[in-house]
Motif scaffolding. Structure first.
Motif, PDB file in Angstrom:
ATOM      1  N   ILE A 169      50.229  30.606 -18.434  1.00 12.84           N
ATOM      2  CA  ILE A 169      49.631  30.181 -19.708  1.00 12.84           C
ATOM      3  C   ILE A 169      48.225  30.764 -19.815  1.00 12.84           C
ATOM      4  O   ILE A 169      47.822  31.277 -20.846  1.00 12.84           O
ATOM      5  CB  ILE A 169      49.579  28.638 -19.788  1.00 12.84           C
ATOM      6  N   ASP A 170      47.491  30.661 -18.723  1.00 13.89           N
ATOM      7  CA  ASP A 170      46.161  31.265 -18.595  1.00 13.89           C
ATOM      8  C   ASP A 170      45.979  31.587 -17.107  1.00 13.89           C
ATOM      9  O   ASP A 170      46.939  31.465 -16.332  1.00 13.89           O
ATOM     10  CB  ASP A 170      45.079  30.322 -19.162  1.00 13.89           C
ATOM     11  N   PRO A 171      44.824  32.023 -16.666  1.00 10.52           N
ATOM     12  CA  PRO A 171      44.696  32.417 -15.258  1.00 10.52           C
ATOM     13  C   PRO A 171      44.946  31.313 -14.240  1.00 10.52           C
ATOM     14  O   PRO A 171      45.152  31.608 -13.058  1.00 10.52           O
ATOM     15  CB  PRO A 171      43.245  32.912 -15.176  1.00 10.52           C
ATOM     16  N   VAL A 172      44.945  30.030 -14.653  1.00 15.74           N
ATOM     17  CA  VAL A 172      45.108  28.955 -13.675  1.00 15.74           C
ATOM     18  C   VAL A 172      46.311  28.052 -13.954  1.00 15.74           C
ATOM     19  O   VAL A 172      46.647  27.222 -13.103  1.00 15.74           O
ATOM     20  CB  VAL A 172      43.831  28.084 -13.595  1.00 15.74           C
ATOM     21  N   ARG A 173      46.946  28.184 -15.104  1.00 11.76           N
ATOM     22  CA  ARG A 173      48.046  27.281 -15.455  1.00 11.76           C
ATOM     23  C   ARG A 173      49.322  28.079 -15.713  1.00 11.76           C
ATOM     24  O   ARG A 173      49.271  29.245 -16.086  1.00 11.76           O
ATOM     25  CB  ARG A 173      47.695  26.462 -16.701  1.00 11.76           C
ATOM     26  N   PHE A 174      50.441  27.401 -15.525  1.00 12.36           N
ATOM     27  CA  PHE A 174      51.715  28.084 -15.739  1.00 12.36           C
ATOM     28  C   PHE A 174      52.784  27.078 -16.143  1.00 12.36           C
ATOM     29  O   PHE A 174      52.644  25.866 -15.943  1.00 12.36           O
ATOM     30  CB  PHE A 174      52.151  28.827 -14.472  1.00 12.36           C
ATOM     31  N   THR A 183      48.912  23.619 -28.567  1.00  6.92           N
ATOM     32  CA  THR A 183      50.239  24.147 -28.890  1.00  6.92           C
ATOM     33  C   THR A 183      50.416  25.503 -28.226  1.00  6.92           C
ATOM     34  O   THR A 183      49.560  26.383 -28.354  1.00  6.92           O
ATOM     35  CB  THR A 183      50.414  24.311 -30.417  1.00  6.92           C
ATOM     36  N   ILE A 184      51.491  25.638 -27.479  1.00  6.17           N
ATOM     37  CA  ILE A 184      51.781  26.902 -26.797  1.00  6.17           C
ATOM     38  C   ILE A 184      53.046  27.496 -27.400  1.00  6.17           C
ATOM     39  O   ILE A 184      54.129  26.900 -27.336  1.00  6.17           O
ATOM     40  CB  ILE A 184      51.980  26.688 -25.279  1.00  6.17           C
TER      41      ILE A 184
END
Length: 400
Positions: A201-206, A298-299
């Motif tokens: 999702i970003d550099p630290v989340r998935f 929202t993704i």
């Protein structure tokens, strides 16, 4: 091929006994459980303490321990061993083996052994060439024992010729090759996937799931134990293959797993897709960590490529494709639909409603459904035993 094998190593009275230390070390390094049995004369050339330290087990030299009255049961030792290796095998011990003489613990273990027996002779040139030695070796081979032929070089007598015990590295390679060629899936290439995929999702989340990879790793190990050349494509997982021969490819995302499967699918006769691949991945990945906001987040996502369907659509004649279905409702119906839609040879169904089954557990409870819709349901077992059940089904289909 030696991982998990119980190897009884017999050491005889020979100057080549010094090589036994390295042989024990290499056997242990190969993953074998090693129990050393020495003839009394062997202790004049290398100490039991050395081989005990290297094997991490007591070394047996006699039937009885006078100080304690302990009895070393030769029958139990013979039955315990998956492999008996006698290295160095002296002319004296070869003669005793040939006629069934049991005046020491090692020859008694030999007569009790139900497993393959390998012997690596070590002696001087004239002893090696003597007709009695030749006759004894012929007799032992006629019993089904396997000769690891000696090499040529400088001998302890100062002569140069045949009779040098094979080097420890050569013995290990010989054992591994001989064991493998007798296994049921030798020369079969297998592709296995395991673990989750992580979609950033970003550099630290998935986006991910709870898969540990334990089931896939157990299947890869079992296939390798059966002799297959296994490539394991694993998503993020802390699991480690027990079989050193398993070739591991680490991936993170569904796209990376697809690419690895595409690169290894063509040559694979067996493909077991046990990975829990994400169905969706974010449409865009934020370049920096997304900060917490007062309102919701929202993704937007897009579908990942269905790896199992891709493989099913591109399956060659004779290729075996196995899929998994982890369901929470309408389990059997959903599994059969997946079996047909993705052109599988059989599907492994497990339900999160079954206690002890599913993600992160050491156990699983499965039902196998094949193309003829024949069902086989198994009780709760360790994932290693479940892997055996799955591989038994694979073996039965490969024979057809």
């Amino acid at each position: 091929m030696l991982e998990g094998k119980n190897v009884a190593l017999g050491v005889c009275g020979s100057i080549a006994a010094y090589k036994s230390a390295l042989l024990v070390r290499l056997l242990v390094k190969s993953g074998a459980n090693v129990q050393v049995v020495m003839t009394p004369d062997a202790t004049n050339f290398i100490t039991p303490l050395t081989l005990s330290t290297l094997s991490k087990n007591p070394v047996y030299t006699d039937y009885f321990v006078a100080e304690t009255g302990e009895w070393h049961n030769h029958v139990e030792l013979g039955l315990w061993a998956d492999v008996l290796v006698i290295a160095p095998a002296s002319a004296n011990t070869l003669a005793k083996m040939a006629v069934g003489l049991t005046d020491n613990l090692l020859t008694a273990v030999y007569l009790s052994a139900k497993c393959p027996v390998y012997f690596a002779p070590a002696m001087d040139l004239d002893m090696w060439k003597h007709p009695s030695t030749t006759a004894n070796i012929d007799t032992l081979q006629s019993f089904g024992n396997i000769l690891i032929a000696p090499g040529t070089g400088e001998l302890a007598s100062g002569l140069h010729g045949e009779g040098r015990m094979a080097e420890p590295e050569e013995i290990i390679a010989f054992l591994a090759a001989d064991i493998k060629k007798k296994l049921p899936l030798v020369n079969i290439k297998a592709l296995v996937t395991a673990g989750p995929t992580y979609e950033a999702i970003d550099p630290v989340r998935f986006i991910g799931n709870h898969s540990s990879g334990k089931m896939g790793f157990a299947i890869a190990d079992e296939l390798a134990m059966l002799g297959a050349d296994v490539t394991l494509v694993s998503g993020p997982s802390a699991q480690v293959s027990k079989q050193r021969a398993v070739k591991r490819i680490n991936v993170t995302t569904a796209a990376e797993m697809l690419e690895a499967c595409q690169q290894n699918y063509t040559d694979a006769a067996v493909c077991v897709m046990s990975a829990a691949v994400a169905d969706y991945t974010p449409l865009t990945v934020a370049p920096q960590k997304i900060k917490k906001q007062d309102d919701g987040l929202t993704i937007e996502t897009k579908k990942t490529t269905d790896i199992l369907k891709f493989l099913g659509d591109n399956k060659k004649e004779g290729q075996l494709l196995v899929g998994f279905a982890l369901e929470t409702n309408n389990e059997e119906q959903n599994a059969i639909e997946k079996l047909k839609k993705k052109n599988l040879d059989f599907i492994v169904l497990n339900s999160l409603s079954d206690a002890g089954a599913g993600f992160k557990t050491d156990t699983n409870k499965i039902t196998i459904i094949d193309r003829q819709l024949q069902k086989t349901t198994f009780g709760l077992k360790s994932k290693e035993d479940v892997a055996k059940d799955i591989c038994d089904k694979i073996r039965s289909l490969l024979k057809k």
